[in-house]
Enzyme design. Structure first.
Site, mmCIF file in Angstrom:
data_model
loop_
_atom_site.group_PDB
_atom_site.id
_atom_site.type_symbol
_atom_site.label_atom_id
_atom_site.label_comp_id
_atom_site.label_asym_id
_atom_site.label_seq_id
_atom_site.Cartn_x
_atom_site.Cartn_y
_atom_site.Cartn_z
ATOM 1 N N SER A 216 0.814 -1.213 0.000
ATOM 2 C CA SER A 216 0.000 0.000 0.000
ATOM 3 C C SER A 216 0.847 1.262 0.000
ATOM 4 O O SER A 216 0.314 2.346 -0.152
ATOM 5 C CB SER A 216 -0.974 -0.012 1.173
ATOM 6 N N HIS B 215 -1.893 -2.693 -7.030
ATOM 7 C CA HIS B 215 -2.474 -2.302 -5.740
ATOM 8 C C HIS B 215 -4.004 -2.295 -5.811
ATOM 9 O O HIS B 215 -4.598 -1.472 -6.506
ATOM 10 C CB HIS B 215 -1.945 -0.912 -5.335
ATOM 11 N N GLU C 254 -4.264 0.320 -8.829
ATOM 12 C CA GLU C 254 -3.136 1.196 -9.160
ATOM 13 C C GLU C 254 -2.028 0.295 -9.706
ATOM 14 O O GLU C 254 -1.590 -0.639 -9.015
ATOM 15 C CB GLU C 254 -2.627 1.933 -7.923
ATOM 16 N N ASN D 194 -3.400 6.439 -1.509
ATOM 17 C CA ASN D 194 -3.049 6.491 -0.082
ATOM 18 C C ASN D 194 -2.346 7.785 0.311
ATOM 19 O O ASN D 194 -2.395 8.189 1.477
ATOM 20 C CB ASN D 194 -2.218 5.270 0.304
HETATM 21 N N1 CAA Z 1 -15.897 -8.016 1.343
HETATM 22 C C1 CAA Z 1 -16.337 -8.330 0.092
HETATM 23 N N2 CAA Z 1 -17.315 -7.663 -0.523
HETATM 24 C C2 CAA Z 1 -17.910 -6.658 0.159
HETATM 25 C C3 CAA Z 1 -17.533 -6.290 1.474
HETATM 26 C C4 CAA Z 1 -16.473 -7.015 2.046
HETATM 27 N N3 CAA Z 1 -16.011 -6.730 3.281
HETATM 28 N N4 CAA Z 1 -18.302 -5.261 1.882
HETATM 29 C C5 CAA Z 1 -19.132 -4.998 0.870
HETATM 30 N N5 CAA Z 1 -18.888 -5.827 -0.168
HETATM 31 C C6 CAA Z 1 -19.576 -5.864 -1.451
HETATM 32 C C7 CAA Z 1 -20.973 -6.432 -1.281
HETATM 33 O O1 CAA Z 1 -20.978 -7.857 -1.378
HETATM 34 C C8 CAA Z 1 -21.710 -5.777 -2.430
HETATM 35 O O2 CAA Z 1 -21.452 -6.476 -3.630
HETATM 36 P P1 CAA Z 1 -22.643 -7.286 -4.375
HETATM 37 O O3 CAA Z 1 -23.662 -6.239 -4.750
HETATM 38 O O4 CAA Z 1 -21.975 -7.916 -5.541
HETATM 39 O O5 CAA Z 1 -23.122 -8.257 -3.371
HETATM 40 C C9 CAA Z 1 -21.047 -4.408 -2.566
HETATM 41 O O6 CAA Z 1 -19.767 -4.530 -1.919
HETATM 42 C C10 CAA Z 1 -21.833 -3.319 -1.880
HETATM 43 O O7 CAA Z 1 -22.018 -3.726 -0.539
HETATM 44 P P2 CAA Z 1 -23.238 -3.309 0.377
HETATM 45 O O8 CAA Z 1 -24.426 -2.955 -0.485
HETATM 46 O O9 CAA Z 1 -23.432 -4.295 1.465
HETATM 47 O O10 CAA Z 1 -22.685 -2.079 1.183
HETATM 48 P P3 CAA Z 1 -22.489 -0.603 0.796
HETATM 49 O O11 CAA Z 1 -23.272 -0.184 -0.395
HETATM 50 O O12 CAA Z 1 -22.679 0.082 2.081
HETATM 51 O O13 CAA Z 1 -20.949 -0.538 0.349
HETATM 52 C C11 CAA Z 1 -18.626 -0.401 0.693
HETATM 53 C C12 CAA Z 1 -19.928 -0.993 1.192
HETATM 54 C C13 CAA Z 1 -18.332 -0.937 -0.718
HETATM 55 C C14 CAA Z 1 -17.535 -0.885 1.658
HETATM 56 C C15 CAA Z 1 -18.745 1.162 0.670
HETATM 57 O O14 CAA Z 1 -19.095 1.636 1.940
HETATM 58 C C16 CAA Z 1 -17.474 1.847 0.222
HETATM 59 O O15 CAA Z 1 -17.191 1.950 -0.965
HETATM 60 N N6 CAA Z 1 -16.683 2.353 1.198
HETATM 61 C C17 CAA Z 1 -15.385 2.993 0.918
HETATM 62 C C18 CAA Z 1 -14.342 1.928 0.781
HETATM 63 C C19 CAA Z 1 -13.002 2.501 0.449
HETATM 64 O O16 CAA Z 1 -12.765 3.693 0.335
HETATM 65 N N7 CAA Z 1 -12.046 1.581 0.283
HETATM 66 C C20 CAA Z 1 -10.675 1.940 0.016
HETATM 67 C C21 CAA Z 1 -9.878 1.748 1.262
HETATM 68 S S1 CAA Z 1 -8.202 2.203 0.993
HETATM 69 C C22 CAA Z 1 -7.460 0.788 0.486
HETATM 70 O O17 CAA Z 1 -8.011 -0.269 0.434
HETATM 71 C C23 CAA Z 1 -6.060 0.956 0.067
HETATM 72 C C24 CAA Z 1 -5.030 0.694 1.053
HETATM 73 O O18 CAA Z 1 -3.911 0.321 0.645
HETATM 74 C C25 CAA Z 1 -5.204 0.976 2.471
#
Ligand code: CAA
Length: 278
Positions: free
Chosen positions: A115, A134, A146, A184
């Site tokens: 990351s 990434h 990425e 990030n």
């Molecule tokens: N694992 C797998 N799939 C997941 C999941 C998980 N923990 N949480 C949600 N999903 C999937 C669901 O299965 C659903 O897919 P389907 O329609 O195919 O079933 C889809 O995501 C949407 O889920 P929900 O409707 O239950 O929930 P939501 O609409 O509230 O979305 C979320 C959940 C996708 C997490 C949303 O809140 C979101 O986009 N949050 C921001 C996430 C973000 O910014 N991530 C980047 C983090 S930084 C990073 O990862 C980089 C690093 O190096 C640190």
């Protein structure tokens, strides 16, 4: 394509799921074969939940799981692509990739899901070509990859990994190596700032998140997002940004350090800023 994924935590399991869902063989590796098998079982259980909710057919889940393989270390020798998602520790990554470098076929590509660490440094002693691939958490839901070019990554390899990312349903962006890459470098200081606002008593944790969700249309606020990413990872990336640049704007908030020392890492431990055990 045969993809060997090292590290079967949140990111590694998600990456295995996405490759297997798109017709590739995903070899899952963890600290031992037994541990990898436990992660494979967890993945199968999460797909079964999707089936129960009517979001996936049983046939699709079985088909996907038939391509998720757990095997001995040596079986990675004929992988076409190796993706490492092990701990964010340079010597851990180098040690693993050094061992793989000795056994993998010449045409294998080595990719890191780091990351924030340097792709150039991770690949420095390897014969195999190295690139950053990434993914974002949760991997099956997040569209971005990425594709990171280190100092020794060829443009052909960047193009190959960009095309592969598209093939597995993701959208690639090409990034020149820099601490934190694009996402990030912007996102992690944003989560850190959320904790600063909380510490200064400007608003409650709930209201900080509501403000950013409703004021900016973000899917989740900075504090829930830190809980999702894991505050250990947030802290690690803040420290990389700070150590690489010595710019005080990347100073990690002490509350994050305290939470990490207390094991309050977020959703994965049941408590971070918010409590998920209730
Ligand atoms: N694992 C797998 N799939 C997941 C999941 C998980 N923990 N949480 C949600 N999903 C999937 C669901 O299965 C659903 O897919 P389907 O329609 O195919 O079933 C889809 O995501 C949407 O889920 P929900 O409707 O239950 O929930 P939501 O609409 O509230 O979305 C979320 C959940 C996708 C997490 C949303 O809140 C979101 O986009 N949050 C921001 C996430 C973000 O910014 N991530 C980047 C983090 S930084 C990073 O990862 C980089 C690093 O190096 C640190």
């Amino acid at each position: 394509m045969k993809v060997a994924i090292f590290g079967a935590g949140t990111m590694g399991s998600g990456i295995a799921q996405v490759f297997a869902a798109n017709g590739h063989t995903a070899m899952m590796y963890a600290s031992s074969v037994a541990s990898a098998q436990r992660h494979k079982d967890k993945l199968a259980a999460s797909l079964n939940k999707k089936v129960a909710r009517g979001k996936m057919t049983q046939e699709a889940a079985d088909d996907l799981m038939s391509r998720v393989v757990v095997d001995e270390f040596e079986a990675a020798a004929d992988a076409d692509l190796v993706i490492e998602c092990v701990a964010e520790n340079m010597s851990v990554k180098k040690e693993l990739l050094g061992r793989l470098d000795a056994i993998c076929k010449e045409s294998a590509i080595f990719a890191s899901n780091t990351s924030s660490l340097s792709i150039t440094e991770i690949g420095a002693d390897l014969k195999h070509p190295m690139v950053g691939m990434h993914f974002f958490n949760p991997v099956p839901a997040m569209k971005l990859v990425e594709v990171i070019a280190g100092a020794n990554t060829s443009s052909e390899l960047v193009e190959k990994i960009s095309n592969l990312s598209k093939e597995i349903g993701k959208t690639p962006v090409v990034v020149n190596e820099a601490p934190g890459f694009v996402v990030n470098k912007i996102l992690i200081p944003y989560c850190n700032e959320g904790v600063c606002v909380l510490q200064e008593g400007v608003a409650s944790a709930e209201d900080i998140d509501i403000a950013m969700q409703l004021g900016c249309n973000h899917p989740m606020g900075p504090l829930h997002l830190g809980d999702l990413i894991g505050w250990d990872i947030v802290l690690n990336i803040m420290d990389v940004l700070f150590n690489e640049t010595h710019d005080s704007k990347y100073r990690a908030n002490v509350l994050i350090r305290k939470m990490v020392r207390a094991g309050k890492l977020g959703m994965k431990t049941g408590e971070g800023i918010f409590n998920y055990n209730k």
